[in-house]
Design a protein around this motif. Structure first.
Motif, PDB file in Angstrom:
ATOM      1  N   VAL A 161     -19.696  -7.216  44.405  1.00 41.16           N
ATOM      2  CA  VAL A 161     -18.898  -6.450  43.439  1.00 41.16           C
ATOM      3  C   VAL A 161     -17.811  -7.370  42.868  1.00 41.16           C
ATOM      4  O   VAL A 161     -17.546  -7.353  41.650  1.00 41.16           O
ATOM      5  CB  VAL A 161     -18.322  -5.180  44.097  1.00 41.16           C
ATOM      6  CG1 VAL A 161     -17.234  -4.556  43.231  1.00 41.16           C
ATOM      7  CG2 VAL A 161     -19.413  -4.200  44.394  1.00 41.16           C
ATOM      8  N   ASP A 162     -17.184  -8.140  43.736  1.00 46.40           N
ATOM      9  CA  ASP A 162     -16.143  -9.072  43.276  1.00 46.40           C
ATOM     10  C   ASP A 162     -16.750 -10.079  42.296  1.00 46.40           C
ATOM     11  O   ASP A 162     -16.170 -10.368  41.236  1.00 46.40           O
ATOM     12  CB  ASP A 162     -15.506  -9.830  44.447  1.00 46.40           C
ATOM     13  CG  ASP A 162     -14.513  -8.963  45.204  1.00 46.40           C
ATOM     14  OD1 ASP A 162     -14.087  -7.928  44.663  1.00 46.40           O
ATOM     15  OD2 ASP A 162     -14.181  -9.328  46.363  1.00 46.40           O
ATOM     16  N   ALA A 163     -17.903 -10.581  42.675  1.00 47.07           N
ATOM     17  CA  ALA A 163     -18.551 -11.576  41.811  1.00 47.07           C
ATOM     18  C   ALA A 163     -18.952 -10.939  40.501  1.00 47.07           C
ATOM     19  O   ALA A 163     -18.754 -11.527  39.409  1.00 47.07           O
ATOM     20  CB  ALA A 163     -19.756 -12.179  42.513  1.00 47.07           C
ATOM     21  N   LEU A 164     -19.484  -9.751  40.531  1.00 44.15           N
ATOM     22  CA  LEU A 164     -19.908  -9.066  39.306  1.00 44.15           C
ATOM     23  C   LEU A 164     -18.685  -8.693  38.459  1.00 44.15           C
ATOM     24  O   LEU A 164     -18.705  -8.829  37.223  1.00 44.15           O
ATOM     25  CB  LEU A 164     -20.733  -7.827  39.629  1.00 44.15           C
ATOM     26  CG  LEU A 164     -22.184  -8.070  40.029  1.00 44.15           C
ATOM     27  CD1 LEU A 164     -22.829  -6.756  40.456  1.00 44.15           C
ATOM     28  CD2 LEU A 164     -22.966  -8.686  38.894  1.00 44.15           C
ATOM     29  N   SER A 165     -17.674  -8.175  39.130  1.00 43.57           N
ATOM     30  CA  SER A 165     -16.487  -7.804  38.362  1.00 43.57           C
ATOM     31  C   SER A 165     -15.853  -9.053  37.756  1.00 43.57           C
ATOM     32  O   SER A 165     -15.328  -9.015  36.635  1.00 43.57           O
ATOM     33  CB  SER A 165     -15.512  -7.016  39.218  1.00 43.57           C
ATOM     34  OG  SER A 165     -15.131  -7.742  40.324  1.00 43.57           O
ATOM     35  N   ARG A 166     -15.837 -10.186  38.381  1.00 45.70           N
ATOM     36  CA  ARG A 166     -15.329 -11.424  37.823  1.00 45.70           C
ATOM     37  C   ARG A 166     -16.168 -11.859  36.627  1.00 45.70           C
ATOM     38  O   ARG A 166     -15.621 -12.279  35.593  1.00 45.70           O
ATOM     39  CB  ARG A 166     -15.374 -12.497  38.908  1.00 45.70           C
ATOM     40  CG  ARG A 166     -14.547 -13.660  38.554  1.00 45.70           C
ATOM     41  CD  ARG A 166     -14.425 -14.588  39.666  1.00 45.70           C
ATOM     42  NE  ARG A 166     -13.275 -14.133  40.445  1.00 45.70           N
ATOM     43  CZ  ARG A 166     -12.871 -14.710  41.522  1.00 45.70           C
ATOM     44  NH1 ARG A 166     -13.548 -15.693  42.033  1.00 45.70           N
ATOM     45  NH2 ARG A 166     -11.823 -14.317  42.141  1.00 45.70           N
ATOM     46  N   GLN A 167     -17.501 -11.696  36.827  1.00 45.28           N
ATOM     47  CA  GLN A 167     -18.383 -12.063  35.714  1.00 45.28           C
ATOM     48  C   GLN A 167     -18.135 -11.141  34.522  1.00 45.28           C
ATOM     49  O   GLN A 167     -18.104 -11.588  33.377  1.00 45.28           O
ATOM     50  CB  GLN A 167     -19.860 -11.974  36.126  1.00 45.28           C
ATOM     51  CG  GLN A 167     -20.324 -13.094  37.000  1.00 45.28           C
ATOM     52  CD  GLN A 167     -21.770 -12.895  37.447  1.00 45.28           C
ATOM     53  OE1 GLN A 167     -22.389 -11.875  37.135  1.00 45.28           O
ATOM     54  NE2 GLN A 167     -22.270 -13.874  38.176  1.00 45.28           N
ATOM     55  N   ILE A 168     -17.926  -9.872  34.825  1.00 44.39           N
ATOM     56  CA  ILE A 168     -17.671  -8.921  33.740  1.00 44.39           C
ATOM     57  C   ILE A 168     -16.331  -9.277  33.093  1.00 44.39           C
ATOM     58  O   ILE A 168     -16.203  -9.285  31.868  1.00 44.39           O
ATOM     59  CB  ILE A 168     -17.694  -7.469  34.251  1.00 44.39           C
ATOM     60  CG1 ILE A 168     -19.106  -7.069  34.663  1.00 44.39           C
ATOM     61  CG2 ILE A 168     -17.159  -6.511  33.208  1.00 44.39           C
ATOM     62  CD1 ILE A 168     -19.196  -5.738  35.339  1.00 44.39           C
ATOM     63  N   LEU A 169     -15.329  -9.541  33.878  1.00 42.72           N
ATOM     64  CA  LEU A 169     -14.024  -9.880  33.342  1.00 42.72           C
ATOM     65  C   LEU A 169     -14.101 -11.187  32.550  1.00 42.72           C
ATOM     66  O   LEU A 169     -13.453 -11.321  31.496  1.00 42.72           O
ATOM     67  CB  LEU A 169     -12.987 -10.041  34.461  1.00 42.72           C
ATOM     68  CG  LEU A 169     -12.429  -8.740  35.029  1.00 42.72           C
ATOM     69  CD1 LEU A 169     -11.529  -9.021  36.212  1.00 42.72           C
ATOM     70  CD2 LEU A 169     -11.649  -7.983  33.962  1.00 42.72           C
ATOM     71  N   GLU A 170     -14.841 -12.123  33.056  1.00 39.80           N
ATOM     72  CA  GLU A 170     -14.975 -13.399  32.356  1.00 39.80           C
ATOM     73  C   GLU A 170     -15.648 -13.184  31.021  1.00 39.80           C
ATOM     74  O   GLU A 170     -15.298 -13.813  30.029  1.00 39.80           O
ATOM     75  CB  GLU A 170     -15.794 -14.413  33.176  1.00 39.80           C
ATOM     76  CG  GLU A 170     -15.036 -15.068  34.270  1.00 39.80           C
ATOM     77  CD  GLU A 170     -15.879 -16.031  35.074  1.00 39.80           C
ATOM     78  OE1 GLU A 170     -17.072 -16.252  34.787  1.00 39.80           O
ATOM     79  OE2 GLU A 170     -15.342 -16.556  36.045  1.00 39.80           O
ATOM     80  N   LYS A 171     -16.615 -12.315  30.983  1.00 43.01           N
ATOM     81  CA  LYS A 171     -17.301 -12.077  29.725  1.00 43.01           C
ATOM     82  C   LYS A 171     -16.393 -11.290  28.788  1.00 43.01           C
ATOM     83  O   LYS A 171     -16.430 -11.499  27.569  1.00 43.01           O
ATOM     84  CB  LYS A 171     -18.606 -11.321  29.949  1.00 43.01           C
ATOM     85  CG  LYS A 171     -19.694 -12.215  30.463  1.00 43.01           C
ATOM     86  CD  LYS A 171     -20.977 -11.460  30.521  1.00 43.01           C
ATOM     87  CE  LYS A 171     -22.043 -12.348  31.063  1.00 43.01           C
ATOM     88  NZ  LYS A 171     -23.307 -11.757  31.096  1.00 43.01           N
ATOM     89  N   LEU A 172     -15.635 -10.411  29.297  1.00 39.85           N
ATOM     90  CA  LEU A 172     -14.776  -9.605  28.447  1.00 39.85           C
ATOM     91  C   LEU A 172     -13.520 -10.389  28.045  1.00 39.85           C
ATOM     92  O   LEU A 172     -13.101 -10.344  26.888  1.00 39.85           O
ATOM     93  CB  LEU A 172     -14.359  -8.316  29.141  1.00 39.85           C
ATOM     94  CG  LEU A 172     -15.441  -7.271  29.335  1.00 39.85           C
ATOM     95  CD1 LEU A 172     -14.878  -6.115  30.126  1.00 39.85           C
ATOM     96  CD2 LEU A 172     -15.948  -6.749  27.991  1.00 39.85           C
ATOM     97  N   LEU A 173     -12.885 -11.000  28.958  1.00 39.03           N
ATOM     98  CA  LEU A 173     -11.628 -11.638  28.704  1.00 39.03           C
ATOM     99  C   LEU A 173     -11.801 -13.155  28.460  1.00 39.03           C
ATOM    100  O   LEU A 173     -10.931 -13.757  27.822  1.00 39.03           O
ATOM    101  CB  LEU A 173     -10.657 -11.443  29.840  1.00 39.03           C
ATOM    102  CG  LEU A 173     -10.284 -10.006  30.166  1.00 39.03           C
ATOM    103  CD1 LEU A 173      -9.417  -9.952  31.407  1.00 39.03           C
ATOM    104  CD2 LEU A 173      -9.526  -9.375  29.014  1.00 39.03           C
ATOM    105  N   GLY A 174     -12.759 -13.675  28.988  1.00 39.31           N
ATOM    106  CA  GLY A 174     -12.966 -15.113  28.871  1.00 39.31           C
ATOM    107  C   GLY A 174     -12.680 -15.772  30.199  1.00 39.31           C
ATOM    108  O   GLY A 174     -11.937 -15.258  31.016  1.00 39.31           O
ATOM    109  N   PRO A 175     -13.253 -16.941  30.421  1.00 41.51           N
ATOM    110  CA  PRO A 175     -13.109 -17.570  31.707  1.00 41.51           C
ATOM    111  C   PRO A 175     -11.697 -18.109  31.920  1.00 41.51           C
ATOM    112  O   PRO A 175     -11.271 -18.280  33.062  1.00 41.51           O
ATOM    113  CB  PRO A 175     -14.100 -18.702  31.692  1.00 41.51           C
ATOM    114  CG  PRO A 175     -14.775 -18.707  30.388  1.00 41.51           C
ATOM    115  CD  PRO A 175     -14.221 -17.630  29.588  1.00 41.51           C
ATOM    116  N   GLU A 176     -10.895 -18.369  30.952  1.00 40.49           N
ATOM    117  CA  GLU A 176      -9.594 -18.949  31.175  1.00 40.49           C
ATOM    118  C   GLU A 176      -8.580 -17.915  31.632  1.00 40.49           C
ATOM    119  O   GLU A 176      -7.636 -18.259  32.341  1.00 40.49           O
ATOM    120  CB  GLU A 176      -8.967 -19.588  29.967  1.00 40.49           C
ATOM    121  CG  GLU A 176      -9.409 -19.912  28.706  1.00 40.49           C
ATOM    122  CD  GLU A 176     -10.510 -19.510  27.931  1.00 40.49           C
ATOM    123  OE1 GLU A 176     -10.363 -18.507  27.277  1.00 40.49           O
ATOM    124  OE2 GLU A 176     -11.527 -20.183  27.967  1.00 40.49           O
TER     125      GLU A 176
END
Length: 164
Positions: free
Chosen positions: A146-161
């Protein structure tokens, strides 16, 4: 011929009547008495005493056999009573032994049942712990995913930076 026989019988009777009748009390009477007494003595010595002795011996033999039979009967009755008592005592002992064996068997069965229940309880507890540990592991894995998926979702939404 029958006439002649009757005539002869009548003449003989008349001759006997002239001599003194039916009983003569001359020297023949004491001689006959002595012969009779001798006959009695001889019969007594030869026949009656041995016969009486044999009868007495036989009666004594029968009495002794009856007494022996009574003694044997009493002895057999005593032995039968003794054997019946021993048999009853043996039966009681056997029943007590059987009852004790049944009680022991019930105790053993109860202890085996208790051991089996304890073992089953231990196995249930172990299974519950295993399930709990697997649940914890699954939850941790799930949280990580879930953490990994939520990070991936956040990265896609907000960007990796922005995500860190």
């Amino acid at each position: 011929m029958t006439h002649w026989t009757i005539l002869l019988a009548v003449e003989t009777a008349e001759a006997a009547a002239k001599e003194g009748g039916l009983f003569d009390f001359d020297a023949t009477l004491p001689l006959m008495a002595i012969q009779f007494l001798l006959l009695i003595v001889v019969l007594n010595a030869v026949f009656y005493k041995p016969l009486g002795k044999a009868i007495d011996e036989r009666a004594q033999y029968i009495r002794s056999n009856i007494l022996q039979a009574k003694e044997r009967l009493e002895k057999s009755d005593k032995l039968a009573k003794q054997y019946e008592q021993e048999l009853g005592e043996t039966r009681r002992k056997a029943q007590a032994t059987i009852a004790a064996a049944q009680a022991d068997a019930q105790k053993i069965a109860a202890s085996k049942m208790a051991e089996a229940q304890q073992e089953a309880q231990v196995q249930r507890e172990q299974a519950a712990q295993e399930i709990e540990s697997q649940k914890q592991a699954a939850m941790q894995t799930l949280e990580q995913e879930v953490d990994a998926l939520s990070r991936q979702i956040l990265e896609k939404l907000l960007g990796p930076e922005l995500v860190k």
